[in-house]
Write an enzyme that holds these catalytic residues in place. Structure first.
Site, PDB file in Angstrom:
ATOM      1  CE1 TYR A 142     -29.187 -61.822 -35.493  1.00 54.32           C
ATOM      2  CE2 TYR A 142     -27.093 -61.032 -35.293  1.00 54.32           C
ATOM      3  CZ  TYR A 142     -28.216 -60.901 -35.672  1.00 54.32           C
ATOM      4  OH  TYR A 142     -28.755 -59.528 -35.991  1.00 54.32           O
ATOM      5  CE  LYS A 191     -40.826 -54.861 -27.667  1.00 52.36           C
ATOM      6  NZ  LYS A 191     -41.264 -53.621 -27.880  1.00 52.36           N
ATOM      7  CG  ASP A 223     -40.214 -50.520 -28.821  1.00 48.81           C
ATOM      8  OD1 ASP A 223     -39.278 -50.541 -27.862  1.00 48.81           O
ATOM      9  OD2 ASP A 223     -41.046 -50.992 -28.982  1.00 48.81           O
ATOM     10  CG  ASP A 247     -26.211 -56.937 -36.594  1.00 47.66           C
ATOM     11  OD1 ASP A 247     -25.665 -56.347 -37.195  1.00 47.66           O
ATOM     12  OD2 ASP A 247     -27.002 -57.977 -37.294  1.00 47.66           O
ATOM     13  CG  ASP A 251     -25.268 -51.660 -39.490  1.00 50.83           C
ATOM     14  OD1 ASP A 251     -23.927 -51.645 -39.017  1.00 50.83           O
ATOM     15  OD2 ASP A 251     -25.615 -52.672 -40.448  1.00 50.83           O
TER      16      ASP A 251
END
Ligand code: NAD
Length: 361
Positions: A142, A191, A223, A247, A251
């Site tokens: 980001y 990852k 994942d 992020d 959620d």
């Protein structure tokens, strides 16, 4: 203990929910012999209306001079037409940057009294959901370079993901320290089968683990983590991860607990100064109607007591008081079960919910 707390009541339901958290903090102070003083900080729409700026410099200074900051929520339709740097959300970004908070901590906890509000199957929920996601907040993709160019007649975009050892180490420490205050299990999510940043992440986490022998460290690919959060959430205590993975996972984690009005969060930097706020927004649709659920803000105040002031006993007491009021069947509209499930429940407003929790302390 004498402490100064900056209060940002904000917009929409912000003032109503912060008022109830202050009521609870005052009750904690009276009961446990502390003294909390408050400074009022204008931010967001309220600051735009008053000062023409979503976070004037002297308001930021008030936060930096405090021992911690409690925020309701900011924003609303009224300010949506303003240019980007004048909008309420800009105040929040400037506040986070100005406070240097690089770690966002979001608990995912299911209250057994609200188990039916979770979209997960009851047998999964009943195993218990009580974990916290520690997310790196000011680095990674980001904040890397974003670029769109034309190449051979085609548009190409790229976003750079970059992490230094230092950035990983400082968020890693928050993960380990958080685990030390809980059940001492830390899951590092990355990852590393594909990304260099993740391989560095994993290496730094394992190096840090030697400083925290009491903490059981595990690694998980992002994942797989997304699947495990819905399949077997009871396995987690603390998850630490980079900005974008955090992020998305946070959620997902807040969805499985059922109600947005119940979830607190904290953002921390190097010192004990932190920013504490519920995860929801300013809910303009119910503002000023005494319908808002103040529990997310009250639990944010409990996090403030625990993580900024080291007052574990007091934080436990606030969380237990919330549990007691839910046990007694009191519900705000957002957590009131529909149909048969509503039997034995009493609908209360924001103010009454705050009073009940303060009285059960
Ligand atoms: P929202 O979270 O404000 O509301 C979503 C829905 O959840 C609404 O129906 C609302 O009534 C309900 N809800 C939220 N909190 C509740 C509570 N405590 N009790 C009962 N019901 C609750 O999200 P939105 O409607 O997308 O955004 C409204 C405004 O809030 C926008 O201006 C947005 O930019 C802003 N916002 C601010 C923050 C923040 O201050 N950190 C975060 C998200 C959104």
């Amino acid at each position: 203990m004498n402490k100064k707390i900056a209060l940002i009541r904000g917009d929409g339901i912000g003032p109503e929910i912060v008022e109830q958290a202050v009521r609870v903090l005052d009750r904690v102070a009276a009961k446990y012999g502390h003294s909390f003083s408050y400074s009022e900080v204008d931010m967001g729409g309220a600051a735009i209306d008053k000062w023409g700026d979503p976070l004037p410099e002297d308001m930021l200074r008030l936060c930096l001079e405090s021992d911690s900051v409690l925020l309701g929520a900011v924003g609303g339709e009224k300010w949506n037409q303003l240019p980007g740097d004048k909008r309420p959300e800009k105040g929040l970004l400037r506040l986070r940057a100005g406070m240097g908070v690089y770690s966002n901590n979001r608990p995912a906890r299911i209250w057994p009294q609200l188990a039916d509000a979770s979209p997960l199957r009851r047998e999964i929920v009943m195993q218990g959901i009580d974990f916290i996601i520690v997310r790196e907040l000011i680095g990674g993709i980001y904040f890397g370079e974003h670029r769109t160019t034309e190449e051979n007649g085609s548009t190409v975009s790229e976003d750079v993901m970059r992490y230094s050892e230092e950035e990983i180490e400082r968020i890693g420490r928050i993960g380990f320290e958080t685990a030390m205050k809980r059940r001492r299990k830390l899951c590092s999510v990355e990852k590393s089968n594909v990304l260099d940043t993740s391989r560095l992440w994993k290496k730094v986490m394992h190096r840090l683990a030697q400083e925290y022998p009491e903490v059981e460290l595990s690694d998980m690919l992002v994942d797989n983590c997304a699947m495990q959060i819905v399949k077997n959430p009871a396995q987690f205590d603390v998850i630490v991860t980079e900005n974008m993975f955090g992020d998305i996972l946070s959620d997902e984690a807040s969805m499985i607990t059922g109600s947005i009005g119940m979830i607190p969060s904290s953002s921390l930097g190097a010192g004990s100064l932190g920013l504490y706020e519920p995860i929801h927004g300013s809910a303009p649709d119910i503002a000023g109607q005494d319908k808002a659920n103040p529990i997310g803000t009250i639990l944010s105040a409990a996090m403030l007591l625990r993580y900024s002031f080291g007052l574990d006993k007091e934080a436990d007491a606030v969380e237990a008081a919330v549990g007691r009021v839910l046990d007694e069947g009191y519900r705000t509209l957002d957590i009131l079960p529909k149909g048969e499930g509503a039997e034995g429940c009493t609908l209360v407003g924001c103010k009454r919910m705050g009073e009940l929790i303060a009285n059960r302390l």
